[in-house]
Design a protein around this motif. Sequence first.
Motif, PDB file in Angstrom:
ATOM      1  N   ARG A   1      -9.555   5.867   0.861  1.00 21.54           N
ATOM      2  CA  ARG A   1      -9.466   6.059  -0.592  1.00 21.54           C
ATOM      3  C   ARG A   1      -8.975   4.788  -1.280  1.00 21.54           C
ATOM      4  O   ARG A   1      -9.466   4.414  -2.346  1.00 21.54           O
ATOM      5  N   ALA A   2      -7.973   4.116  -0.683  1.00 21.94           N
ATOM      6  CA  ALA A   2      -7.442   2.881  -1.276  1.00 21.94           C
ATOM      7  C   ALA A   2      -8.532   1.809  -1.363  1.00 21.94           C
ATOM      8  O   ALA A   2      -8.613   1.075  -2.347  1.00 21.94           O
TER       9      ALA A   2
ATOM     10  N   GLN B   1     -16.713  -2.615   1.278  1.00 26.42           N
ATOM     11  CA  GLN B   1     -16.401  -1.533   0.360  1.00 26.42           C
ATOM     12  C   GLN B   1     -16.679  -0.190   1.019  1.00 26.42           C
ATOM     13  O   GLN B   1     -17.621  -0.054   1.793  1.00 26.42           O
TER      14      GLN B   1
ATOM     15  N   ASP C   1     -11.208   3.069  -4.100  1.00 22.39           N
ATOM     16  CA  ASP C   1     -10.818   2.988  -5.510  1.00 22.39           C
ATOM     17  C   ASP C   1     -10.475   1.563  -5.944  1.00 22.39           C
ATOM     18  O   ASP C   1     -10.069   1.332  -7.077  1.00 22.39           O
ATOM     19  N   GLY C   2     -10.640   0.600  -5.037  1.00 23.17           N
ATOM     20  CA  GLY C   2     -10.458  -0.797  -5.398  1.00 23.17           C
ATOM     21  C   GLY C   2      -9.054  -1.341  -5.226  1.00 23.17           C
ATOM     22  O   GLY C   2      -8.785  -2.491  -5.574  1.00 23.17           O
ATOM     23  N   SER C   3      -8.137  -0.547  -4.681  1.00 24.53           N
ATOM     24  CA  SER C   3      -6.790  -1.054  -4.434  1.00 24.53           C
ATOM     25  C   SER C   3      -6.818  -2.199  -3.423  1.00 24.53           C
ATOM     26  O   SER C   3      -5.972  -3.093  -3.459  1.00 24.53           O
ATOM     27  N   TYR C   4      -7.780  -2.154  -2.521  1.00 26.62           N
ATOM     28  CA  TYR C   4      -8.003  -3.227  -1.558  1.00 26.62           C
ATOM     29  C   TYR C   4      -9.459  -3.649  -1.644  1.00 26.62           C
ATOM     30  O   TYR C   4     -10.351  -2.817  -1.624  1.00 26.62           O
TER      31      TYR C   4
ATOM     32  N   ASP D   1      -9.101  -8.626   1.747  1.00 23.74           N
ATOM     33  CA  ASP D   1      -7.657  -8.387   1.627  1.00 23.74           C
ATOM     34  C   ASP D   1      -7.079  -7.972   2.975  1.00 23.74           C
ATOM     35  O   ASP D   1      -7.706  -7.229   3.727  1.00 23.74           O
TER      36      ASP D   1
ATOM     37  N   MET E   1       0.853  -1.170   0.000  1.00 29.90           N
ATOM     38  CA  MET E   1       0.000   0.000   0.000  1.00 29.90           C
ATOM     39  C   MET E   1       0.897   1.229   0.000  1.00 29.90           C
ATOM     40  O   MET E   1       1.765   1.363   0.832  1.00 29.90           O
TER      41      MET E   1
END
Length: 115
Positions: free
Chosen positions: A23-24, A79, A27-30, A34, A1
């Motif tokens: 934000r991570a 989410q 925006d789908g980074s996690y 996960d 990250m």
Amino acid sequence: MLLTLDLNDARPLHEQVAGAIRRAIGDGSYAPGDRLPSARDLADALGINANTVLRAMRELRDEGLLEFRRGRGISVAGQADGRALLVQRARELLEEARRYGYRRDDLIAILEELP
């Protein structure tokens, strides 16, 4: 990250960390399920105190975004709510506008001018 903090930002560091993680997730980074790095690892990478990172993670747990499990670490529970993400970004925009001398009403007028 990959998280970054703005040391010129007037917001407390734990709020900046929480916003970056939010934000991570948004925006789908996690994705849900996960695992996140440990608070100590994040703190070392950011050069801040681990308790500051833990405070941010507890806020996100209270919001229902993170899940703490003994022996399994911290994972994404769900989410990010789109509205919560927008509110966070709006706060950041308002803080930046204040640094440039604009008031809330000025920022609203600027937004209303956009197509």
